[in-house]
Design a protein around this motif. Structure first.
Motif, PDB file in Angstrom:
ATOM      1  N   MET A  15      78.212  28.230  13.055  1.00 24.81           N
ATOM      2  CA  MET A  15      78.079  29.413  13.888  1.00 24.81           C
ATOM      3  C   MET A  15      77.688  29.024  15.311  1.00 24.81           C
ATOM      4  N   ALA A  16      76.704  28.141  15.398  1.00 17.18           N
ATOM      5  CA  ALA A  16      76.239  27.713  16.720  1.00 17.18           C
ATOM      6  C   ALA A  16      77.377  27.053  17.477  1.00 17.18           C
ATOM      7  N   GLY A  17      78.147  26.242  16.770  1.00 13.37           N
ATOM      8  CA  GLY A  17      79.277  25.575  17.395  1.00 13.37           C
ATOM      9  C   GLY A  17      80.302  26.583  17.886  1.00 13.37           C
ATOM     10  N   PHE A  18      80.516  27.581  17.085  1.00 10.59           N
ATOM     11  CA  PHE A  18      81.474  28.637  17.419  1.00 10.59           C
ATOM     12  C   PHE A  18      81.032  29.352  18.694  1.00 10.59           C
ATOM     13  N   ILE A  19      79.764  29.724  18.735  1.00 10.46           N
ATOM     14  CA  ILE A  19      79.258  30.434  19.908  1.00 10.46           C
ATOM     15  C   ILE A  19      79.327  29.538  21.142  1.00 10.46           C
ATOM     16  N   GLU A  20      78.927  28.305  20.962  1.00 15.69           N
ATOM     17  CA  GLU A  20      78.909  27.365  22.081  1.00 15.69           C
ATOM     18  C   GLU A  20      80.311  27.204  22.661  1.00 15.69           C
ATOM     19  N   GLU A  21      81.276  26.954  21.784  1.00 14.63           N
ATOM     20  CA  GLU A  21      82.619  26.699  22.276  1.00 14.63           C
ATOM     21  C   GLU A  21      83.177  27.935  22.977  1.00 14.63           C
TER      22      GLU A  21
ATOM     23  N   MET B 284      86.040  32.430  11.573  1.00 17.72           N
ATOM     24  CA  MET B 284      84.684  32.837  11.239  1.00 17.72           C
ATOM     25  C   MET B 284      84.658  34.239  10.644  1.00 17.72           C
ATOM     26  N   GLY B 285      85.798  34.906  10.645  1.00 19.62           N
ATOM     27  CA  GLY B 285      85.853  36.215  10.035  1.00 19.62           C
ATOM     28  C   GLY B 285      85.449  37.350  10.945  1.00 19.62           C
TER      29      GLY B 285
ATOM     30  N   PHE C 154      88.661  41.261  32.756  1.00 18.31           N
ATOM     31  CA  PHE C 154      87.215  41.068  32.867  1.00 18.31           C
ATOM     32  C   PHE C 154      86.500  41.854  31.785  1.00 18.31           C
ATOM     33  N   GLN C 155      86.985  43.066  31.555  1.00 15.43           N
ATOM     34  CA  GLN C 155      86.376  43.874  30.495  1.00 15.43           C
ATOM     35  C   GLN C 155      86.481  43.176  29.152  1.00 15.43           C
ATOM     36  N   ALA C 156      87.667  42.634  28.910  1.00 16.94           N
ATOM     37  CA  ALA C 156      87.877  41.964  27.631  1.00 16.94           C
ATOM     38  C   ALA C 156      86.954  40.758  27.531  1.00 16.94           C
ATOM     39  N   SER C 157      86.862  40.014  28.603  1.00 18.62           N
ATOM     40  CA  SER C 157      86.006  38.829  28.577  1.00 18.62           C
ATOM     41  C   SER C 157      84.552  39.222  28.390  1.00 18.62           C
ATOM     42  N   ASP C 158      84.143  40.302  29.052  1.00 19.76           N
ATOM     43  CA  ASP C 158      82.766  40.782  28.874  1.00 19.76           C
ATOM     44  C   ASP C 158      82.524  41.224  27.446  1.00 19.76           C
ATOM     45  N   PHE C 159      83.545  41.874  26.906  1.00 14.49           N
ATOM     46  CA  PHE C 159      83.411  42.348  25.535  1.00 14.49           C
ATOM     47  C   PHE C 159      83.104  41.180  24.601  1.00 14.49           C
ATOM     48  N   ILE C 160      83.920  40.143  24.745  1.00  9.94           N
ATOM     49  CA  ILE C 160      83.730  38.994  23.861  1.00  9.94           C
ATOM     50  C   ILE C 160      82.370  38.360  24.121  1.00  9.94           C
ATOM     51  N   LYS C 161      82.017  38.298  25.404  1.00  5.97           N
ATOM     52  CA  LYS C 161      80.735  37.696  25.758  1.00  5.97           C
ATOM     53  C   LYS C 161      79.583  38.475  25.116  1.00  5.97           C
ATOM     54  N   ASN C 162      79.663  39.802  25.199  1.00  9.56           N
ATOM     55  CA  ASN C 162      78.602  40.614  24.615  1.00  9.56           C
ATOM     56  C   ASN C 162      78.506  40.398  23.112  1.00  9.56           C
ATOM     57  N   GLU C 163      79.679  40.305  22.500  1.00  6.93           N
ATOM     58  CA  GLU C 163      79.676  40.065  21.064  1.00  6.93           C
ATOM     59  C   GLU C 163      79.005  38.739  20.751  1.00  6.93           C
ATOM     60  N   MET C 164      79.296  37.756  21.614  1.00  7.99           N
ATOM     61  CA  MET C 164      78.705  36.432  21.417  1.00  7.99           C
ATOM     62  C   MET C 164      77.189  36.533  21.500  1.00  7.99           C
TER      63      MET C 164
ATOM     64  N   ASN D 180      73.158  19.624  19.631  1.00  8.20           N
ATOM     65  CA  ASN D 180      72.116  20.627  19.643  1.00  8.20           C
ATOM     66  C   ASN D 180      70.996  20.206  20.593  1.00  8.20           C
ATOM     67  N   GLN D 181      70.575  21.157  21.427  1.00  9.49           N
ATOM     68  CA  GLN D 181      69.589  20.774  22.432  1.00  9.49           C
ATOM     69  C   GLN D 181      68.255  20.379  21.806  1.00  9.49           C
ATOM     70  N   ILE D 182      67.982  20.926  20.643  1.00  8.17           N
ATOM     71  CA  ILE D 182      66.721  20.570  19.982  1.00  8.17           C
ATOM     72  C   ILE D 182      66.678  19.068  19.728  1.00  8.17           C
ATOM     73  N   LYS D 183      67.854  18.517  19.359  1.00  8.18           N
ATOM     74  CA  LYS D 183      67.898  17.077  19.119  1.00  8.18           C
ATOM     75  C   LYS D 183      67.607  16.316  20.404  1.00  8.18           C
TER      76      LYS D 183
END
Lengths: 163, 708
Positions: B11-17, B60-61, B98-108, B323-326
């Protein structure tokens, strides 16, 4: 390091009615057990300028730098020399660790709900305004410290001095 | 639908990418919008981005996301075919994207917070479809892709969806099984579902093959899969029942049935190797292949195990995300090693011994740890350009809303800072830029009347100066009015000394106090008086300082100074009484033993100065400054250290120099934030080899101290 160390991990379940008691002179005070993370003998403390006199400085707690407060000074009581009985109780407040210097640590007590009374509203000395409840248990009187009130002065983040 | 993978790392990888992709997308869009055109290169880039997002989301569904990306992809599919179509929809397409990109960003963002999908994408998707229709309406040709089952020619040799017919056949040929899978109707993007299925089977099976090959690489295969089903061949050690169970439990799979090898071959699969050493001459075997619309057919991958490497990745191959924690952990360990090394090197057991070999080895070790430390640091360094880029987007949106015309200029975006610093800068930048655009920069009419160019300008610049990064945010707007600020401060009771004693700088600093907003009108963007104080706090959190310079009607400049890295510095340990302070080596010019009384000059106000090489420097006695008891109070007994920062210099007096050591800088405990420790010339603390804490002095604030 004391053998009571990590009491919090030893005790399971609800800790809300359990208190760690400690002495200042003859008086017994109590701290909510769930806040306590560690109890140590006095480590070297590095004084820091520009802070109130009751904050003795900072100390190294396993790689973490933790401020240390002398409870006696905070309660306007006479300072005494640290002995081998003097302890630092490390408590957590708002995700920050703070060490409290006390004369000696006593034990952990469980206080039944009917054993609490409220502290007097007026009069009393400096320490009374930091109390949450007073407990009569096992023939002893325990003054329970309200950590929020106790640290209120230091946590008041919005009065940061000039730029 | 709920196939949120329990595997958080995935999931983290998905969001990051996706976040990275969206940033790139924004960048391209801003650039394109400015030039009112999308270059062919950018069209395919955006297409690729959307395609990847769609693929990732599908996997990711997250249907909403995938659908959204799919709709954008549709639009760009048309552009890619015929860039001239861009003109037809130019008026609305940018906003929509831009709206579409924002939409995806918000979902992220929502996903990052652990929420499930919650917005309704339909309005945007409908809009996008409308644009597609508009372009198609104008030309009549174009998108064949959008609707999953649209206009594909009939497929000849395919069995009708009557899945359970050949059940009685001997299914296993030398351990190989053949399966035909149908997906739920209207499940959309069957090609990706097929790919997901393959990925799932990979763990169980060997020699995995499918018809069509690499389903994820071409969305046009969707129609084929819907119509004929998806054929898989695999070899497995498990029983066929187990595998069928896995397949049937895969999301959106409707039916799955075992078929014979002949059927598999008839559907376009390669025969089993022992019969024909099949070269991957797929075209001849695959009757369905020509049902694919104009998009290029997937590159025939040799009969390999799984079509996993087909996703377009470009140059990304050489990068890995960690991962930044690492990294933080690595950094902590690095600090521990440096401390441990110091403990060994200056171990009291070694005192007075002649240890040539030991010292030699120690130097070697020191060299290596130094190098290691550099590498660790450099890993954490990221250029500021990404953060700068984001500001473009903010300015664009605000200009649209507020009807202003503002250009952003950036310099020194390649300057690198620690990731932690970079992250904590995004918010302050945003606040400052919003303030500039909203309050400072006048409307085009006003600007014209003032004789300024109609378009306002906001400049972001970064550069390395000494051990600091200096970032300026400046605008050519109306500037700060000291008189107004003073009035406001007076009304709010913020004055702590007589008005006449306030310098201009101090007056400007009022705007960084909590609750102080000069704007009488609260807008969407600013005016609530939170903001500049948050900016200051954020910057101070990473050890930085901020100062303001302004000229009425000309503009305002914020200068932010941040230490290059927070982590490890070379320090000189100096003792005062029994307390050890650490002074960064790079701020020490020299240390001097005072021998003659003539060098010490007493001023009438009680301060002292030191005469060195014909120059006079102010003197700060540390034991007096910090109220420390020490036996060394005579200037001849102790040591005088000349420190410098920028142009300024002064002398400090300490008991003794103890030696050089690398130290790990740690901030003061948050608990002490209320108190002005930094005002005492201290910037942080460090843990010494013996476990004690030493306070780190800061030349800059020591020099300020002296000025007061």
């Amino acid at each position: 390091m004391s053998d009571i160390q990590s009491v919090s991990t030893m005790v399971e379940g609800d800790m809300s009615d359990r208190y760690l008691t400690f002495f200042l002179g003859e008086t017994i005070y109590g701290l909510e057990l769930f806040r306590v993370v560690d109890i140590l003998t006095i480590p070297p403390i590095t004084p820091v300028p520009g802070i109130p006199s009751y904050i003795k400085g900072v100390t190294n707690l396993r790689g973490k730098i933790v401020p240390v407060i002398d409870v006696r000074t905070k309660f306007n009581q006479m300072e005494i020399e640290y002995t081998d009985k003097t302890c630092i109780i490390v408590v957590v407040i708002h995700d920050m660790q703070v060490g409290l210097i006390v004369d000696s640590v006593s034990d952990v007590v469980t206080v039944e709900p009917n054993e609490f009374t409220n502290p007097p509203e007026f009069g009393g000395n400096e320490s009374n305004k930091y109390l949450s409840t007073i407990a009569h248990t096992g023939g002893r009187i325990i003054l329970n410290i309200d950590c929020e009130k106790f640290f209120a002065n230091d946590l008041d983040m919005f009065s940061i001095g000039g730029i | 639908m709920s196939t949120i993978d329990p595997n958080m790392e995935l999931m983290a990888g998905f969001i990051e990418e996706n976040t990275l992709l969206l940033d790139t997308l924004d960048e391209i869009m801003i650039e394109s919008e400015k030039s009112k055109n999308i270059s062919e290169k950018n069209i395919s880039e955006i297409f690729r981005i959307m395609h990847t997002i769609k693929g990732n989301s599908g996997m990711m569904g997250f249907e909403t996301l995938a659908n959204m990306a799919h709709s954008v992809e549709d639009v760009f599919f048309i552009f890619r075919e015929d860039p001239s179509k861009l003109n037809i929809v130019q008026d609305s397409i940018f906003d929509l994207l831009f709206q579409a990109s924002d939409f995806i960003k918000n979902e992220m963002d929502a996903l990052q917070g652990g929420d499930a999908e919650h917005q309704d994408p339909q309005p945007i998707i409908d809009q996008l479809h409308k644009q597609v229709a508009r372009m198609n309406g104008e030309s009549g040709a174009g998108a064949k892709e959008p609707a999953p089952a649209a206009g594909t020619p009939n497929a000849p040799a395919a069995p009708a969806p009557a899945p359970s017919a050949p059940d009685s056949l001997a299914h296993s040929v030398n351990g190989y099984y053949h399966v035909q899978v149908f997906f739920e109707e209207e499940s959309r993007m069957e090609n990706l579902r097929a790919y997901m299925l393959l990925s799932q089977l990979k763990d169980w099976c060997e020699n995995l093959e499918s018809v069509p090959q690499s389903p994820e690489s071409d969305s046009s295969l969707t129609a084929q899969i819907v119509k004929n089903g998806f054929y898989i061949r695999f070899k497995t050690a498990s029983t066929s029942e187990d595998i069928m169970e896995v397949i049937r439990n895969t999301v959106e799979v409707k039916t799955a049935s075992l078929i014979s090898e002949q059927e598999y071959v008839a559907a376009g699969g390669t025969p089993l190797p022992k019969q024909v050493e099949a070269p991957p001459a797929e075209e001849s075997h695959v009757p369905q292949a020509d049902t694919a619309p104009s998009t290029p057919t997937p590159a025939p991958s040799a009969a390999s195990s799984a079509p996993s490497s087909a996703a377009p990745k470009g140059v990304k191959q050489n990068l890995i995300s960690v991962n930044q924690i690492k990294l933080d952990h690595l950094m902590d360990l690095m600090g521990e090693i440096v401390t441990a090394e110091s403990i060994v090197a200056s171990n009291p057991d070694l005192k007075g011994l002649t240890l040539d070999n030991f010292n030699k080895s120690m130097r070697e070790l020191r060299k290596l740890t130094d190098e290691l430390q550099d590498v660790v640091m450099s890993i954490r360094m990221v250029p500021l350009s990404g953060t700068f880029q984001k500001m473009n987007r903010i300015i664009r949106d605000m200009c649209k809303k507020l009807d202003k015309n503002v250009n952003l200029e950036t310099f020194g975006g390649e300057t690198e800072v620690d990731k932690t610093i970079n992250d904590s800068l995004a918010d302050p930048f945003m606040h400052m830029i919003r303030n500039s655009v909203d309050h400072a920069i006048e409307s085009p009419e006003e600007r014209r009347a003032l004789g300024k160019p109609e378009a306002g300008k906001v400049t972001l610049s970064a550069q390395n100066i000494g051990g600091d990064i200096v970032i300026t945010v400046s605008d050519d707007g109306c500037g700060l009015d000291p008189v107004k600020l003073m009035n406001k401060a007076r009304n709010q009771g913020l004055l702590t000394k007589p008005e006449s004693e306030y310098t201009e700088k101090e007056i400007y600093n009022f705007i960084m106090q909590a609750g102080f907003s000069t704007n009488t009108q609260v807008t969407e963007y600013s005016g609530r008086g939170v903001g500049m104080d948050v900016v200051r706090k954020n910057i101070e959190k990473v050890g930085g300082t901020i100062s303001i310079d302004s000229k009425l009607h000309v503009g305002t400049t914020f200068t932010i100074k941040i230490p290059l890295t927070l982590a490890i510095i070379d320090g000189m340990e100096i003792s005062v009484g029994n307390i050890i302070f650490t002074l960064p080596i790079n701020s020490i010019e020299r240390s001097i033993k005072i021998t003659s009384n003539d060098q010490l000059i007493h001023n009438t106000d009680g301060t002292e100065m030191i005469m060195l090489y014909g120059q006079c420097y102010p003197l700060i006695r540390l034991h007096e400054l910090y109220g420390i008891e020490t036996s060394v109070t005579n200037i001849f007994d102790g040591i005088v250290i000349l420190i410098e920062y920028g142009e300024k210099e002064c002398c400090i007096f300490a008991d003794e120099l103890l030696g050089e050591q690398q130290v790990v800088v740690k901030p003061f405990p948050v608990f002490l934030n209320k108190y002005d420790i930094k005002g005492y010339g201290l910037s942080g603390c460090t843990i010494l080899g013996d476990g004690n804490i030493s306070l780190i002095m800061d030349a800059n604030s020591l020099l300020h101290l002296n000025e007061r």
